[in-house]
Design a protein around this motif. Structure first.
Motif, short mmCIF file in Angstrom:
data_model
loop_
_atom_site.label_atom_id
_atom_site.label_comp_id
_atom_site.label_asym_id
_atom_site.label_seq_id
_atom_site.Cartn_x
_atom_site.Cartn_y
_atom_site.Cartn_z
N ALA A 1 6.20 58.66 -41.52
CA ALA A 1 5.15 59.12 -41.19
C ALA A 1 4.78 60.04 -40.34
CB ALA A 1 4.05 57.98 -41.67
N GLU A 2 5.21 59.03 -38.78
CA GLU A 2 4.57 60.17 -38.04
C GLU A 2 5.54 62.06 -38.38
OE1 GLU A 2 2.86 59.37 -35.28
OE2 GLU A 2 2.88 57.05 -35.44
N GLN A 3 6.53 61.72 -38.05
CA GLN A 3 7.55 63.39 -38.42
C GLN A 3 6.24 63.91 -39.62
OE1 GLN A 3 9.05 63.35 -35.96
NE2 GLN A 3 9.01 60.89 -35.28
N GLY A 4 5.53 63.94 -39.97
CA GLY A 4 4.51 64.77 -40.75
C GLY A 4 4.94 64.23 -42.38
N PHE A 5 5.52 63.11 -42.87
CA PHE A 5 6.27 62.94 -44.26
C PHE A 5 5.02 61.85 -44.43
CE2 PHE A 5 10.17 64.51 -42.58
CZ PHE A 5 10.54 65.28 -43.35
N ASP A 6 5.01 62.34 -46.34
CA ASP A 6 4.15 61.55 -46.93
C ASP A 6 5.09 60.14 -47.67
OD1 ASP A 6 1.45 59.95 -48.20
OD2 ASP A 6 1.53 61.59 -50.00
N VAL A 7 5.00 58.98 -46.57
CA VAL A 7 6.23 58.02 -47.63
C VAL A 7 5.15 56.83 -48.18
CG1 VAL A 7 7.59 56.27 -46.35
CG2 VAL A 7 7.31 58.32 -44.72
N TYR A 8 6.39 56.63 -49.15
CA TYR A 8 5.86 55.26 -50.22
C TYR A 8 7.09 54.18 -50.52
CZ TYR A 8 2.24 58.98 -51.40
OH TYR A 8 1.38 59.99 -51.94
N VAL A 9 6.80 53.37 -50.28
CA VAL A 9 8.06 52.11 -49.87
C VAL A 9 7.69 51.32 -51.38
CG1 VAL A 9 9.10 50.53 -48.70
CG2 VAL A 9 8.04 52.36 -47.65
N GLY A 10 8.25 51.47 -51.68
CA GLY A 10 8.02 50.34 -53.15
C GLY A 10 8.76 49.34 -53.02
N ASP A 11 8.33 48.00 -53.32
CA ASP A 11 8.44 46.85 -53.91
C ASP A 11 8.79 46.53 -55.29
OD1 ASP A 11 8.31 45.25 -50.76
OD2 ASP A 11 6.50 44.93 -51.68
N ASP B 1 15.88 56.86 -31.05
CA ASP B 1 16.05 57.51 -30.67
C ASP B 1 17.99 58.16 -31.20
OD1 ASP B 1 14.12 57.90 -28.54
OD2 ASP B 1 14.96 55.46 -28.26
N ASP B 2 18.17 57.78 -31.49
CA ASP B 2 19.37 57.50 -32.42
C ASP B 2 20.03 58.70 -33.53
OD1 ASP B 2 22.20 58.19 -32.24
OD2 ASP B 2 22.42 55.39 -32.16
N HIS B 3 19.76 57.87 -34.84
CA HIS B 3 19.94 58.69 -36.46
C HIS B 3 18.80 58.97 -36.46
CE1 HIS B 3 20.58 54.00 -36.48
NE2 HIS B 3 19.66 53.83 -37.93
N PHE B 4 17.93 57.97 -36.56
CA PHE B 4 16.16 58.81 -37.46
C PHE B 4 15.52 60.07 -37.22
CE2 PHE B 4 14.35 54.85 -37.54
CZ PHE B 4 15.59 54.05 -38.46
N PRO B 5 15.69 60.68 -35.47
CA PRO B 5 15.80 62.03 -35.45
C PRO B 5 16.73 62.98 -36.47
CG PRO B 5 16.17 60.89 -33.73
CD PRO B 5 15.95 59.69 -34.82
N LYS B 6 17.79 63.12 -36.61
CA LYS B 6 18.55 63.47 -37.35
C LYS B 6 18.34 64.09 -38.71
CE LYS B 6 22.77 62.69 -33.25
NZ LYS B 6 23.34 61.63 -33.36
N LEU B 7 18.23 62.39 -39.29
CA LEU B 7 17.72 62.48 -40.59
C LEU B 7 16.36 63.00 -40.69
CD1 LEU B 7 17.69 61.41 -43.30
CD2 LEU B 7 16.80 59.53 -42.65
N VAL B 8 15.82 63.47 -39.68
CA VAL B 8 14.21 64.03 -39.77
C VAL B 8 14.80 66.21 -39.90
CG1 VAL B 8 12.23 64.63 -38.96
CG2 VAL B 8 12.45 62.05 -38.74
N THR B 9 15.77 65.85 -39.01
CA THR B 9 15.61 67.47 -39.60
C THR B 9 16.52 68.02 -40.45
OG1 THR B 9 16.80 67.14 -36.66
CG2 THR B 9 17.72 69.20 -38.00
N VAL C 1 13.91 70.55 -47.20
CA VAL C 1 12.84 70.88 -47.52
C VAL C 1 12.28 72.91 -47.77
CG1 VAL C 1 10.05 71.46 -47.68
CG2 VAL C 1 11.59 69.26 -46.98
N GLU C 2 13.01 73.22 -46.55
CA GLU C 2 12.57 74.74 -46.54
C GLU C 2 13.53 75.24 -47.40
OE1 GLU C 2 14.61 76.23 -42.68
OE2 GLU C 2 12.92 74.56 -42.19
#
Length: 299
Positions: A55-65, A281-289, A295-296
């Motif tokens: 969400a901080e990276q600009g995505f619109d996030v929805y988490v289901g239960d 600082d590890d795999h989360f930023p790589k996932l965002v990229t 998306v593109e």
């Protein structure tokens, strides 16, 4: 960053969908937890976790239960009779339909553990949804457990296939949190169905015999990235994650085993692959990229 709870009515059940966002109009992401879990594997109300990071990276996030878990109502109890069939044919479609009504863009799908099996089963069963999916990312997702480690024997061979059914029969459901085996409960039906799927054998629906394996062979899968940790010795062992990739016929999927030897900051396991403080600082930023690149391509 903002958070809100959205409730979806389905008969006597209310399905909970946590909405987390910072900027309006972001690309939507749906996230789904696994067995004996709930959506909190992805977020905290104080802003930690992968969902909040995205969400901080600009995505619109929805988490289901899934029904009966987390903030969905009513909680699983001795009268609960639903299982995987309802998760695949009711819960996931209702979540995605709600997200589409709020944000009609194509979306990313992210799952942890058994949540990846459920989402993959959903797409195999309802391939018309593929046009609305940009990508799929799975953390520690396996269907069959074939690895022969002590942890696999204890957690799955002994606890899941032997002790959990005894406790479920005694109490009417498996309260994994009470017995310190997980974060949430499972019905007797979902326990029975997941045990059958974990054992090497057919990938078919226990309610109507739908052939997920056969359907999966005809799917052109969206870009897919599987992650697991080198220290995941049972619930998402790299051998069994690869088996699931092969079973889906998804030969183009990326697969990363996170370890210090591979250049990561931690030798991750089944849970801290999503919860470790260093993941941001590890795999989360790589996932965002990766997600932004999809998306593109997708649009």
């Amino acid at each position: 960053m903002q958070q809100e709870s959205i409730y979806i009515e389905d008969g006597e059940n209310q399905l909970h969908l946590r909405h987390i966002w910072k900027n309006n109009g972001g690309v939507p992401i749906f996230m789904l937890h696994g067995l004996i879990e709930n959506g909190f594997i992805f977020y905290t109300e104080k802003g930690k976790g992968l969902a909040c990071f995205l969400a901080e990276q600009g995505f619109d996030v929805y988490v289901g239960d899934l029904r009966g878990r987390g903030k969905s109502h009513p909680a699983i109890n001795a009268k609960s009779s639903f299982g995987q069939h309802e998760a695949i044919t009711r819960d996931i479609p209702l979540f995605l339909e709600k997200i589409q009504s709020l944000n009609p863009q194509k979306m990313h799908l992210i799952a942890h553990s058994w949540g990846g099996v459920l989402i993959t089963s959903f797409l195999a069963r309802y391939p018309e949804w593929l046009d609305k999916v940009l990508s799929k990312a799975c953390f520690g997702t396996k269907r069959v457990v074939s690895v022969k480690t002590f942890e696999a024997y204890f957690k799955l061979g002994f606890m899941w296939r032997y002790i959990a059914p005894i406790l479920a029969r005694k109490h009417g459901y498996f309260d994994a949190k009470k017995f310190r085996y997980g974060s949430d409960s499972e019905t007797q039906q979902s326990l029975k169905e997941s045990i059958a799927w974990v054992i090497p054998g057919q990938w078919r629906d226990h309610s109507d015999n739908f052939d997920y394996y056969g359907a999966a062979q005809n799917i052109v899968w969206p870009p897919t990235w599987h992650f697991t940790g080198i220290s995941d010795y049972a619930l998402g062992h790299k051998q069994d994650v690869q088996l699931f990739i092969d079973e889906c016929g998804n030969s183009a999927a990326d697969f990363s085993v996170l370890s210090k030897q591979a250049g990561n900051l931690v030798n991750y396991d089944h849970i801290n692959i999503l919860t470790h403080p260093k993941a941001v600082d590890d795999h989360f930023p790589k996932l965002v990229t990766w997600l932004k690149a999809k998306v593109e391509i997708g649009n």
